[in-house]
Enzyme design. Sequence first.
Site, PDB file in Angstrom:
ATOM      1  N   SER A 134      -7.248  11.609   2.515  1.00 46.92           N
ATOM      2  CA  SER A 134      -6.152  12.368   3.118  1.00 46.92           C
ATOM      3  C   SER A 134      -5.771  13.463   2.143  1.00 46.92           C
ATOM      4  O   SER A 134      -5.948  13.307   0.926  1.00 46.92           O
ATOM      5  CB  SER A 134      -4.939  11.466   3.370  1.00 46.92           C
ATOM      6  OG  SER A 134      -3.786  12.220   3.703  1.00 46.92           O
ATOM      7  N   TYR A 186       0.977   5.057  -0.016  1.00 42.51           N
ATOM      8  CA  TYR A 186      -0.080   5.699   0.765  1.00 42.51           C
ATOM      9  C   TYR A 186      -0.758   6.807  -0.039  1.00 42.51           C
ATOM     10  O   TYR A 186      -1.983   6.863  -0.141  1.00 42.51           O
ATOM     11  CB  TYR A 186       0.496   6.259   2.060  1.00 42.51           C
ATOM     12  CG  TYR A 186      -0.514   6.964   2.941  1.00 42.51           C
ATOM     13  CD1 TYR A 186      -1.361   6.234   3.752  1.00 42.51           C
ATOM     14  CD2 TYR A 186      -0.607   8.354   2.958  1.00 42.51           C
ATOM     15  CE1 TYR A 186      -2.292   6.867   4.562  1.00 42.51           C
ATOM     16  CE2 TYR A 186      -1.531   8.995   3.761  1.00 42.51           C
ATOM     17  CZ  TYR A 186      -2.375   8.246   4.565  1.00 42.51           C
ATOM     18  OH  TYR A 186      -3.301   8.884   5.359  1.00 42.51           O
TER      19      TYR A 186
END
Length: 259
Positions: free
Chosen positions: A149, A165
């Site tokens: 990501s 995350y």
Amino acid sequence: MRTPQQLFNLDGKTALVTGGSRGLGLQIAEALGQQGARIVLSARKQTELDEAVAHLKSLGIDASAVAADLSQEAAVDALVTETLSRLGHIDILVNNAGATWGAPAEDHPVEAWDKVMNLNIRSIFLISQAVGKRSMIPRQYGRIINVASIAGLSGNPPGMQTIAYNTSKGAVVNFTRTLAGEWGQYGITVNALAPGFFPSKMTKGLLATLGKDELASHAPLNRLGDDEDLKGAAVLFASDASKHITGQILAVDGGVSAV
């Protein structure tokens, strides 16, 4: 000398896609299947997997599914065993299964940190290790695609509270580079896709809070990712078109990480 069309062709190839029942995982599975690969999907919920398999089959794709909770070590081995029994070998591994958790860093629950880390990076290590040892290394061939990501490429803007995350996706980035260095000798390429903001179940809360237009305004292309935007990059990394590309992180984010 093969043509570009032949280099991107996946006829006869096999692929295991984790987190493949919806969202980005299903988008990638669809792309690989439409190029000719046979697909096994994995996710936790059998009902969602059944729907995903039916969707892929409606497109003429050879697909099946195995339910597995990849945060559990025993489930990883069972998934690889069942996939090998169905496909014979695994040419392409797409590590997409993941989770997120929103909380201020000072109040982030330790159990939530562990949940995110176990699924987002520990499971990627375990399944890559198992597929490598049992299929790719013996055959001296493999394509591993990790879904990272852009959250793993930089810190958070104000208002974003996803420290676990972001940290896990940063780990995916360096895991990709490190494994590429070790396994290149076996004919295995290891690359990562780093998506920006794509509407999904995982991001629906942020979309509801900030709105589509506000989120899109941060991208030079002034748009969010859609149902097609990972397909070309995924096929590139899965095919022989990328046989001389490894250890790379490709941001698919409308230009957000470039400015």
